[in-house]
Design an enzyme around this catalytic site. Structure first.
Site, mmCIF file in Angstrom:
data_model
loop_
_atom_site.group_PDB
_atom_site.id
_atom_site.type_symbol
_atom_site.label_atom_id
_atom_site.label_comp_id
_atom_site.label_asym_id
_atom_site.label_seq_id
_atom_site.Cartn_x
_atom_site.Cartn_y
_atom_site.Cartn_z
ATOM 1 N N ALA A 1 4.128 -19.504 14.272
ATOM 2 C CA ALA A 1 5.276 -19.956 13.497
ATOM 3 C C ALA A 1 5.920 -21.194 14.107
ATOM 4 O O ALA A 1 5.508 -21.689 15.172
ATOM 5 C CB ALA A 1 6.296 -18.823 13.381
ATOM 6 N N HIS A 2 6.963 -21.687 13.436
ATOM 7 C CA HIS A 2 7.600 -22.935 13.855
ATOM 8 C C HIS A 2 8.228 -22.820 15.245
ATOM 9 O O HIS A 2 8.746 -21.786 15.636
ATOM 10 C CB HIS A 2 8.639 -23.402 12.837
ATOM 11 C CG HIS A 2 9.709 -22.405 12.521
ATOM 12 N ND1 HIS A 2 10.448 -22.446 11.381
ATOM 13 C CD2 HIS A 2 10.179 -21.320 13.202
ATOM 14 C CE1 HIS A 2 11.324 -21.462 11.368
ATOM 15 N NE2 HIS A 2 11.179 -20.773 12.464
ATOM 16 N N ASN A 3 8.126 -23.928 15.971
ATOM 17 C CA ASN A 3 8.727 -24.091 17.298
ATOM 18 C C ASN A 3 8.091 -23.214 18.382
ATOM 19 O O ASN A 3 8.620 -23.135 19.493
ATOM 20 C CB ASN A 3 10.236 -23.818 17.272
ATOM 21 C CG ASN A 3 10.974 -24.765 16.346
ATOM 22 O OD1 ASN A 3 11.269 -24.412 15.213
ATOM 23 N ND2 ASN A 3 11.240 -25.970 16.812
ATOM 24 N N SER B 1 9.892 -19.829 17.496
ATOM 25 C CA SER B 1 10.546 -20.172 18.763
ATOM 26 C C SER B 1 10.166 -19.257 19.920
ATOM 27 O O SER B 1 10.862 -19.229 20.933
ATOM 28 C CB SER B 1 12.078 -20.190 18.603
ATOM 29 O OG SER B 1 12.459 -21.159 17.651
ATOM 30 N N GLN C 1 11.584 -28.446 7.086
ATOM 31 C CA GLN C 1 11.018 -28.382 8.427
ATOM 32 C C GLN C 1 10.626 -29.799 8.839
ATOM 33 O O GLN C 1 9.695 -30.387 8.277
ATOM 34 C CB GLN C 1 9.793 -27.458 8.448
ATOM 35 C CG GLN C 1 10.063 -26.067 7.875
ATOM 36 C CD GLN C 1 10.906 -25.207 8.789
ATOM 37 O OE1 GLN C 1 10.438 -24.672 9.781
ATOM 38 N NE2 GLN C 1 12.187 -25.070 8.448
#
Length: 363
Positions: free
Chosen positions: A254-256, A274, A213
């Site tokens: 979470a990521h993004n 996302s 990441q």
């Protein structure tokens, strides 16, 4: 029982202070009670003669308003009629907001003197403003930049190249991992982890390979983050929490993920990778957002709802089955499984009715 305020003030001084803050105040107290000293704040039910409370006319609190022993109540014109005539009041347009401003005045966050505790471990390449306060057992990595009037509480870990803006406060045991950017005037509660790896995995011969990441976490100004909330770094792009966002305890981001200005998320919510939340949105407790979806501005999701599709129109949205007795819940759950069969039968009946001759056809 509420704690005592850090500072005290008379009823008259409170009225003057609110007026200076730009809040239009009408004083409704007996002349000899303007000098009553207020030493703390409490609810209508528990307040004593030395404490301040508020009442905004909510009918659910009307009984409490009529019997409160508070030495001072902030209320509006409608709420004043529900209070006893002998209750000292400051009449304002927005009682809860005025009460909030007053709490900030009576209970300021403790600052303490600038400086660094002897047990702190700081890399030589880190830059720390001389007005910052670094408390016990803090670790600060290479290239980190700590702005003016920042307070880093005990046990915090600040990774390499982390930037923390002016007057931000990390209360205790906060972890900011490498390259995270934190804006000004943020308040980050104990146990928060910012910048950990997102849940990125790729299948490899029947197993899983962790995907590095390489994005960052970027936090705007005036953001509050509740205890034990986690915000993952982006996979390739940044995870972004915009200005004025308020996050409760125990939230997973979470990521993004991107959250727009002045949105608020209640405890135990989970936002999958996302997903994007617009400006001025609210997510109730336990809300789940599936990945790669978008909520437009001014969307409000009630508690325990699962969002599986993007929402393009502002409004209030709900999902889930309300609590019921166990017996009725089981009965309705069984019926729910029959919906598909019932829908087919309804379509068949509609077709038969459509094929039936009308009286005009018989003539």
């Amino acid at each position: 029982m509420s704690i005592s305020a850090s500072t005290s003030a008379t009823v008259g001084e409170i009225a003057d202070w609110l007026d200076v803050q730009g809040i239009d105040v009408t004083i409704d107290v007996a002349p000899d009670e303007a000098a009553t000293r207020i030493t703390g704040a409490a609810s209508l039910a528990c307040a004593t003669a030395e404490q301040v409370s508020y009442y905004d006319g909510d009918r659910r609190s009307a009984d409490l308003a009529g019997s409160t022993q508070a030495g001072l109540v902030l209320t509006n014109k409608a709420g004043r009629r529900e209070l006893r005539e002998t209750t000292s009041c400051l009449v304002v347009e927005q009682p809860r907001l005025a009460f909030t401003r007053l709490l900030e005045h009576l209970y300021p966050l403790p600052a303490g003197p600038a400086g660094m505790h002897a047990s702190a471990v700081v890399d030589d390449s880190a830059t720390i403003d001389p007005t910052a306060r670094i408390e016990a057992h803090v670790s600060i990595g290479a290239g980190a930049r700590i702005g003016p009037q920042v307070v880093i509480g005990p046990g915090c870990v600040i990774g390499s190249n982390v930037v923390i803006g002016e007057a931000t406060r990390l209360l205790a045991r906060v972890t900011l991992l490498n390259d995270s950017l934190i804006g000004a005037r943020c308040v980050i509660q104990p146990g928060v982890v910012i910048g950990s790896d997102g849940f990125g995995l790729a299948q490899d011969k029947g197993g899983w390979r962790r995907v590095p990441q390489v994005g960052r976490v970027v936090i705007g100004n005036d953001v509050d983050i509740g205890a034990n909330t986690t915000i993952d770094r982006g996979a390739l792009e940044d995870t972004v929490i915009a200005d004025g966002v308020k996050l409760d305890n125990l939230i997973q981001i979470a990521h993004n993920v991107r959250i727009g200005e002045h949105s608020a998320v209640a405890g135990c919510a989970g936002l999958a990778g996302s997903s994007e939340v617009g400006r001025h949105c609210t997510l109730g407790g336990g809300v789940g957002l599936a990945g790669h979806l978008t909520l437009t501005d001014n969307v409000h999701i009630t508690g325990m709802s699962m969002v599986t599709r993007s929402i393009r129109r502002p409004g209030i949205y709900s999902a889930g089955t309300p609590l019921d007795t166990n017996e009725r819940w089981h009965r309705n759950a069984a019926r729910f499984k029959q919906l598909d069969r019932l829908a087919r039968r309804v379509k068949q009946l509609e077709k038969r009715l459509g094929d039936m001759p009308t009286p005009e056809d018989d003539s």
